[in-house]
Design an enzyme around this catalytic site. Structure first.
Site, PDB file in Angstrom:
ATOM      1  N   SER A 199      13.303  -5.077  15.622  1.00  0.00           N
ATOM      2  CA  SER A 199      13.804  -4.798  14.273  1.00  0.00           C
ATOM      3  C   SER A 199      15.277  -5.186  14.244  1.00  0.00           C
ATOM      4  CB  SER A 199      13.674  -3.297  14.004  1.00  0.00           C
ATOM      5  OG  SER A 199      14.409  -2.918  12.864  1.00  0.00           O
ATOM      6  N   TYR A 209      14.112   5.841  16.022  1.00  0.00           N
ATOM      7  CA  TYR A 209      13.693   4.455  15.766  1.00  0.00           C
ATOM      8  C   TYR A 209      14.727   3.473  16.323  1.00  0.00           C
ATOM      9  CZ  TYR A 209      11.800   0.549  12.960  1.00  0.00           C
ATOM     10  OH  TYR A 209      11.249  -0.650  12.534  1.00  0.00           O
TER      11      TYR A 209
HETATM   12  P1  NAD Z   1       2.694  -0.520   9.031  1.00  0.00           P
HETATM   13  O1  NAD Z   1       2.831   0.948   8.825  1.00  0.00           O
HETATM   14  O2  NAD Z   1       2.224  -1.366   7.902  1.00  0.00           O
HETATM   15  O3  NAD Z   1       1.770  -0.819  10.297  1.00  0.00           O
HETATM   16  C1  NAD Z   1       1.886  -0.069  11.480  1.00  0.00           C
HETATM   17  C2  NAD Z   1       0.657  -0.322  12.326  1.00  0.00           C
HETATM   18  O4  NAD Z   1       0.775   0.462  13.529  1.00  0.00           O
HETATM   19  C3  NAD Z   1      -0.658   0.121  11.650  1.00  0.00           C
HETATM   20  O5  NAD Z   1      -1.684  -0.780  11.993  1.00  0.00           O
HETATM   21  C4  NAD Z   1      -0.911   1.483  12.289  1.00  0.00           C
HETATM   22  O6  NAD Z   1      -2.292   1.873  12.288  1.00  0.00           O
HETATM   23  C5  NAD Z   1      -0.417   1.220  13.700  1.00  0.00           C
HETATM   24  N1  NAD Z   1      -0.148   2.446  14.442  1.00  0.00           N
HETATM   25  C6  NAD Z   1       0.669   3.476  14.104  1.00  0.00           C
HETATM   26  N2  NAD Z   1       0.596   4.437  15.047  1.00  0.00           N
HETATM   27  C7  NAD Z   1      -0.258   3.983  15.998  1.00  0.00           C
HETATM   28  C8  NAD Z   1      -0.747   4.515  17.227  1.00  0.00           C
HETATM   29  N3  NAD Z   1      -0.358   5.723  17.684  1.00  0.00           N
HETATM   30  N4  NAD Z   1      -1.628   3.781  17.932  1.00  0.00           N
HETATM   31  C9  NAD Z   1      -2.059   2.579  17.480  1.00  0.00           C
HETATM   32  N5  NAD Z   1      -1.627   2.021  16.338  1.00  0.00           N
HETATM   33  C10 NAD Z   1      -0.743   2.727  15.610  1.00  0.00           C
HETATM   34  O7  NAD Z   1       4.129  -0.984   9.530  1.00  0.00           O
HETATM   35  P2  NAD Z   1       4.837  -2.421   9.645  1.00  0.00           P
HETATM   36  O8  NAD Z   1       6.005  -2.392   8.744  1.00  0.00           O
HETATM   37  O9  NAD Z   1       3.871  -3.529   9.560  1.00  0.00           O
HETATM   38  O10 NAD Z   1       5.444  -2.306  11.121  1.00  0.00           O
HETATM   39  C11 NAD Z   1       4.977  -3.052  12.218  1.00  0.00           C
HETATM   40  C12 NAD Z   1       6.100  -3.190  13.231  1.00  0.00           C
HETATM   41  O11 NAD Z   1       7.178  -3.904  12.629  1.00  0.00           O
HETATM   42  C13 NAD Z   1       6.696  -1.858  13.711  1.00  0.00           C
HETATM   43  O12 NAD Z   1       6.977  -1.920  15.092  1.00  0.00           O
HETATM   44  C14 NAD Z   1       7.971  -1.752  12.917  1.00  0.00           C
HETATM   45  O13 NAD Z   1       8.933  -0.965  13.564  1.00  0.00           O
HETATM   46  C15 NAD Z   1       8.387  -3.208  12.845  1.00  0.00           C
HETATM   47  N6  NAD Z   1       9.317  -3.513  11.777  1.00  0.00           N
HETATM   48  C16 NAD Z   1       9.006  -3.274  10.474  1.00  0.00           C
HETATM   49  C17 NAD Z   1       9.940  -3.559   9.488  1.00  0.00           C
HETATM   50  C18 NAD Z   1       9.663  -3.319   8.044  1.00  0.00           C
HETATM   51  O14 NAD Z   1      10.613  -3.379   7.261  1.00  0.00           O
HETATM   52  N7  NAD Z   1       8.439  -3.066   7.639  1.00  0.00           N
HETATM   53  C19 NAD Z   1      11.183  -4.091   9.839  1.00  0.00           C
HETATM   54  C20 NAD Z   1      11.473  -4.316  11.166  1.00  0.00           C
HETATM   55  C21 NAD Z   1      10.530  -4.025  12.138  1.00  0.00           C
END
Ligand code: NAD
Length: 260
Positions: A142, A155
């Site tokens: 991130s 986080y």
């Molecule tokens: P999201 O909530 O859409 O997806 C998260 C995924 O993780 C889902 O498939 C969920 O079922 C899974 N998950 C959660 N807890 C779990 C567990 N205990 N075991 C197995 N699976 C689990 O979120 P996203 O925004 O797509 O985030 C994905 C990654 O991207 C994360 O690591 C997040 O930190 C990172 N990220 C997101 C953003 C953003 O702005 N959305 C920015 C930077 C980084």
């Protein structure tokens, strides 16, 4: 002809992980999907990916807080789908609160899913990759792996940790044909971000619209959310032969956020 490789994408039932899984499948990679959600919906998505891209796709319900389940998922991918070529550590959760009000069990859960799960998956997948002198590990970090925001202590700590893990692993694997990189997205409008808008509004004492305008997009000079497709395209690039020299890198895709 070389057997198509398998990609494990953790947390691929939603958001960024799902987009990465679909993009890798579009390149002919077989998939181990993972993540939570409605089981009928997950099965529909798994079948749709397998049919649309003519690849093998399985779903593992492994809970990323549980090392035994992570190990089982990795071993199942190798034995039931095919040689693991790509590991994308993507599963992640967020929780927003001041440190003195931050529930210790939320701290532990975030460190487990956003940081330790990547260690456990890598620990199990690396021997397979090393044996074949071929592999790509992509950690979805991130912008918060590079800079901090208030009220996101766990986080930010986990994401800074994954940056360090990425660099250490890249050095260990540099001569083994395995690259390890972290993608550092800015704000992407997925359920993870949508859920934190009300909590951020509460923590800062502002409205939800103000959170989007003055907190989230204020950080991004482009004033727009990064899209899941843009993040997936960068992940696909990292799996190509032309990315063989990209390793140990923390690759920003954040609309200029960390250029401030
Ligand atoms: P999201 O909530 O859409 O997806 C998260 C995924 O993780 C889902 O498939 C969920 O079922 C899974 N998950 C959660 N807890 C779990 C567990 N205990 N075991 C197995 N699976 C689990 O979120 P996203 O925004 O797509 O985030 C994905 C990654 O991207 C994360 O690591 C997040 O930190 C990172 N990220 C997101 C953003 C953003 O702005 N959305 C920015 C930077 C980084």
């Amino acid at each position: 002809m070389k057997e198509p490789g398998t990609a494990i994408v953790t947390g691929s039932t939603s958001g960024i992980g799902l987009a990465i899984a679909r993009a890798l499948a579009s390149q002919g990679m077989n998939l181990m999907l993972n993540g939570f959600g409605d089981s009928a919906e997950i099965e529909r998505e798994r079948q749709a990916i397998a049919d649309e891209f003519r690849v093998k796709a399985l779903h593992s319900p492994a809970d990323m807080t549980k090392p035994d389940e992570i190990i089982e998922m990795v071993k199942k991918a190798e034995s039931q789908i095919g040689p693991i070529e790509v590991l994308v550590n993507n599963a992640g959760i967020q929780f927003v609160a001041p440190i003195e009000e931050f529930p210790p069990e939320k701290w532990d859960e975030i460190i487990a899913i956003n940081l330790s799960a990547a260690f456990h998956a890598m620990r199990c997948a690396i021997p397979f990759m090393k044996a074949r002198k071929s592999g790509r590990i992509i950690n979805i970090a991130s912008a918060h792996a590079l800079v901090a925001s208030p009220f996101k202590s766990a986080y930010v700590a986990a994401k800074h940790g994954i940056a360090g893990l990425t660099k250490s692993a890249a050095l260990e694997l540099a001569e083994h044909g395995v690259t390890v990189n972290a993608i550092c997205p800015g704000y992407v409008l997925t359920p993870l971000v949508q859920k934190q808008i009300p909590d951020t509004a509460k923590a800062r004492g502002i409205t939800e619209d103000e959170v989007i305008r003055d907190v989230l997009l204020d950080a991004q000079p482009t004033k727009r959310f990064v899209t899941v497709e843009e993040v997936a395209a960068l992940a696909v690039y990292l799996t190509t032969p032309m990315a063989a020299s990209v390793t140990g890198a923390l690759l920003s895709i954040d609309g200029g956020w960390t250029a401030h």
